[in-house]
Design a protein around this motif. Structure first.
Motif, PDB file in Angstrom:
ATOM      1  N   UNK A   1      -2.894   0.805   9.338  1.00 23.03           N
ATOM      2  CA  UNK A   1      -2.475   1.270   8.016  1.00 23.03           C
ATOM      3  C   UNK A   1      -1.970   2.706   8.077  1.00 23.03           C
ATOM      4  N   UNK A   2      -2.665   3.552   8.846  1.00 24.73           N
ATOM      5  CA  UNK A   2      -2.242   4.947   8.980  1.00 24.73           C
ATOM      6  C   UNK A   2      -0.839   5.025   9.561  1.00 24.73           C
ATOM      7  N   UNK A   3      -0.614   4.309  10.662  1.00 23.07           N
ATOM      8  CA  UNK A   3       0.701   4.346  11.312  1.00 23.07           C
ATOM      9  C   UNK A   3       1.787   3.801  10.400  1.00 23.07           C
ATOM     10  N   UNK A   4       1.489   2.731   9.678  1.00 21.91           N
ATOM     11  CA  UNK A   4       2.483   2.163   8.761  1.00 21.91           C
ATOM     12  C   UNK A   4       2.803   3.125   7.623  1.00 21.91           C
ATOM     13  N   UNK A   5       1.770   3.742   7.051  1.00 21.85           N
ATOM     14  CA  UNK A   5       1.994   4.689   5.962  1.00 21.85           C
ATOM     15  C   UNK A   5       2.799   5.891   6.427  1.00 21.85           C
ATOM     16  N   UNK A   6       2.509   6.386   7.611  1.00 27.67           N
ATOM     17  CA  UNK A   6       3.271   7.520   8.124  1.00 27.67           C
ATOM     18  C   UNK A   6       4.727   7.121   8.414  1.00 27.67           C
ATOM     19  N   UNK A   7       4.938   5.864   8.790  1.00 28.72           N
ATOM     20  CA  UNK A   7       6.300   5.408   9.096  1.00 28.72           C
ATOM     21  C   UNK A   7       7.192   5.382   7.861  1.00 28.72           C
ATOM     22  N   UNK A   8       6.589   5.330   6.670  1.00 28.18           N
ATOM     23  CA  UNK A   8       7.383   5.337   5.438  1.00 28.18           C
ATOM     24  C   UNK A   8       7.292   6.689   4.722  1.00 28.18           C
ATOM     25  N   UNK A   9       6.756   7.688   5.406  1.00 25.35           N
ATOM     26  CA  UNK A   9       6.749   9.042   4.874  1.00 25.35           C
ATOM     27  C   UNK A   9       5.580   9.398   3.989  1.00 25.35           C
ATOM     28  N   UNK A  10       4.545   8.578   3.973  1.00 24.94           N
ATOM     29  CA  UNK A  10       3.364   8.887   3.172  1.00 24.94           C
ATOM     30  C   UNK A  10       2.580  10.043   3.793  1.00 24.94           C
ATOM     31  N   UNK A  11       2.107  10.961   2.943  1.00 25.58           N
ATOM     32  CA  UNK A  11       1.212  12.019   3.407  1.00 25.58           C
ATOM     33  C   UNK A  11      -0.183  11.429   3.582  1.00 25.58           C
TER      34      UNK A  11
ATOM     35  N   UNK B   1      -6.153  13.726  18.981  1.00 20.90           N
ATOM     36  CA  UNK B   1      -5.210  13.030  19.859  1.00 20.90           C
ATOM     37  C   UNK B   1      -4.852  11.657  19.310  1.00 20.90           C
ATOM     38  N   UNK B   2      -5.862  10.919  18.846  1.00 19.12           N
ATOM     39  CA  UNK B   2      -5.619   9.582  18.315  1.00 19.12           C
ATOM     40  C   UNK B   2      -4.725   9.626  17.088  1.00 19.12           C
ATOM     41  N   UNK B   3      -5.011  10.543  16.191  1.00 19.74           N
ATOM     42  CA  UNK B   3      -4.221  10.617  14.966  1.00 19.74           C
ATOM     43  C   UNK B   3      -2.823  11.150  15.217  1.00 19.74           C
ATOM     44  N   UNK B   4      -2.662  11.974  16.232  1.00 22.54           N
ATOM     45  CA  UNK B   4      -1.320  12.412  16.606  1.00 22.54           C
ATOM     46  C   UNK B   4      -0.462  11.218  17.016  1.00 22.54           C
ATOM     47  N   UNK B   5      -1.054  10.291  17.746  1.00 28.01           N
ATOM     48  CA  UNK B   5      -0.333   9.070  18.140  1.00 28.01           C
ATOM     49  C   UNK B   5       0.071   8.274  16.907  1.00 28.01           C
ATOM     50  N   UNK B   6      -0.800   8.270  15.901  1.00 28.82           N
ATOM     51  CA  UNK B   6      -0.534   7.505  14.680  1.00 28.82           C
ATOM     52  C   UNK B   6       0.365   8.243  13.699  1.00 28.82           C
ATOM     53  N   UNK B   7       0.700   9.504  14.019  1.00 28.54           N
ATOM     54  CA  UNK B   7       1.644  10.250  13.197  1.00 28.54           C
ATOM     55  C   UNK B   7       1.034  11.256  12.248  1.00 28.54           C
TER      56      UNK B   7
ATOM     57  N   UNK C   1       0.827  -1.211   0.000  1.00 28.97           N
ATOM     58  CA  UNK C   1       0.000   0.000   0.000  1.00 28.97           C
ATOM     59  C   UNK C   1       0.859   1.258   0.000  1.00 28.97           C
ATOM     60  N   UNK C   2       2.140   1.109  -0.283  1.00 22.74           N
ATOM     61  CA  UNK C   2       3.069   2.244  -0.222  1.00 22.74           C
ATOM     62  C   UNK C   2       2.793   3.240  -1.347  1.00 22.74           C
ATOM     63  N   UNK C   3       2.437   4.466  -0.977  1.00 21.68           N
ATOM     64  CA  UNK C   3       2.182   5.552  -1.924  1.00 21.68           C
ATOM     65  C   UNK C   3       2.693   6.852  -1.311  1.00 21.68           C
ATOM     66  N   UNK C   4       2.603   7.936  -2.070  1.00 22.09           N
ATOM     67  CA  UNK C   4       3.007   9.241  -1.549  1.00 22.09           C
ATOM     68  C   UNK C   4       1.872   9.950  -0.821  1.00 22.09           C
ATOM     69  N   UNK C   5       0.629   9.720  -1.297  1.00 22.85           N
ATOM     70  CA  UNK C   5      -0.512  10.439  -0.718  1.00 22.85           C
ATOM     71  C   UNK C   5      -1.688   9.484  -0.532  1.00 22.85           C
ATOM     72  N   UNK C   6      -2.218   9.452   0.665  1.00 23.93           N
ATOM     73  CA  UNK C   6      -3.371   8.595   0.970  1.00 23.93           C
ATOM     74  C   UNK C   6      -4.434   9.412   1.688  1.00 23.93           C
ATOM     75  N   UNK C   7      -5.684   9.020   1.482  1.00 26.90           N
ATOM     76  CA  UNK C   7      -6.819   9.655   2.155  1.00 26.90           C
ATOM     77  C   UNK C   7      -7.591   8.589   2.917  1.00 26.90           C
ATOM     78  N   UNK C   8      -7.907   8.894   4.176  1.00 22.86           N
ATOM     79  CA  UNK C   8      -8.729   8.022   5.001  1.00 22.86           C
ATOM     80  C   UNK C   8     -10.071   8.710   5.208  1.00 22.86           C
TER      81      UNK C   8
END
Length: 238
Positions: free
Chosen positions: A42-52, A86-92, A20-27
């Motif tokens: 998925x959010x935390x993983x995407x942020x860990x690889x620099x995805x917006x 707060x939740x999304x801050x934890x996820x990056x 699912x590695x991309x540059x830009x994702x929308x939830x």
């Protein structure tokens, strides 16, 4: 229906973040907390690889405790939005990447809203959406709102659907006729982060709001479905 994907002998493919590695994702979250419950890993993983990662929260969530005097609609909306931040801050995810539409909880289907400008600005390569046949009308309507806008823009991002209320045996639906295939995402690396993020939603998982006997609260049985080391997703096949 969805639970069978994990508890029967037939397992769907297990993917890593590379799938699912991309540059830009929308939830897309019909209510504040759906993004974390369904896609927190998925959010935390995407942020860990620099995805917006951008998050669109569709409804205001104020029907969760409609009779509370401590938290009338405006106060409850503010509380639930602060929990989301707060939740999304934890996820990056930074608060500036969250858009709260504040449509009426329970009435998303009755709103004629054009999301084209927002989607054109975000230009996501992947969109995570609530399951198109989710038992909750707001979830189905959120799917339709985004799908309609994408069609009008002739945009074709990858669409990934996530179940929320289909985990409930008493409400689960039959999506066999929707040409959907399932797969699982390995979120074991970020599972603790997701669990911490879910804990931010105190209004939904604790007795924080204790003056509404009809108030909503996620049961421990339901929460188990969102705290596993995998997340279940579905995609349409041709």
């Amino acid at each position: 229906m969805v639970e069978n994907l994990l508890l029967t002998g037939v397992e769907s493919p297990l993917y890593s973040v590379s799938q699912i590695a991309v540059k830009r994702a929308l939830i897309v979250a019909p209510h504040p907390d759906d993004e974390t419950l369904g896609c927190g890993g998925a959010i935390a993983l995407l942020r860990s690889i620099g995805c917006d990662v951008s998050v669109l929260v569709v409804s205001d969530g104020t029907l969760s405790h409609p009779n509370s005097r401590k938290y009338p609609p405006l106060a409850l909306r503010e509380l639930r939005e602060s929990e989301t931040i707060s939740a999304l801050d934890i996820l990056g995810v930074d608060a500036t990447a969250i858009n709260f539409l504040r449509l009426p909880d329970g009435g998303v289907a009755h709103q004629n809203l054009d999301l084209s400008q927002y989607l054109a600005q975000i230009a996501p390569e992947i969109v995570f959406l609530p399951l198109r046949c989710d038992p909750h009308s707001d979830h189905r309507a959120s799917f339709q709102l985004v799908s309609k806008a994408l069609t009008s823009l002739n945009m074709t991002p990858r669409l990934i659907e996530y179940p929320i209320w289909d985990w409930d045996d008493s409400q689960s639906t039959n999506w066999d006729n929707h040409k959907l295939i399932s797969w699982r995402l390995d979120i074991s690396f970020v599972l603790k982060l997701k669990q911490q993020a879910i804990a931010s939603y105190r209004s939904q998982i604790t007795n924080l709001i204790d003056d509404d006997p009809q108030g909503f609260r996620l049961t421990s049985e339901m929460l188990v479905n969102f705290t596993r080391p995998v997340e279940v997703y579905l995609e349409e096949y041709l």
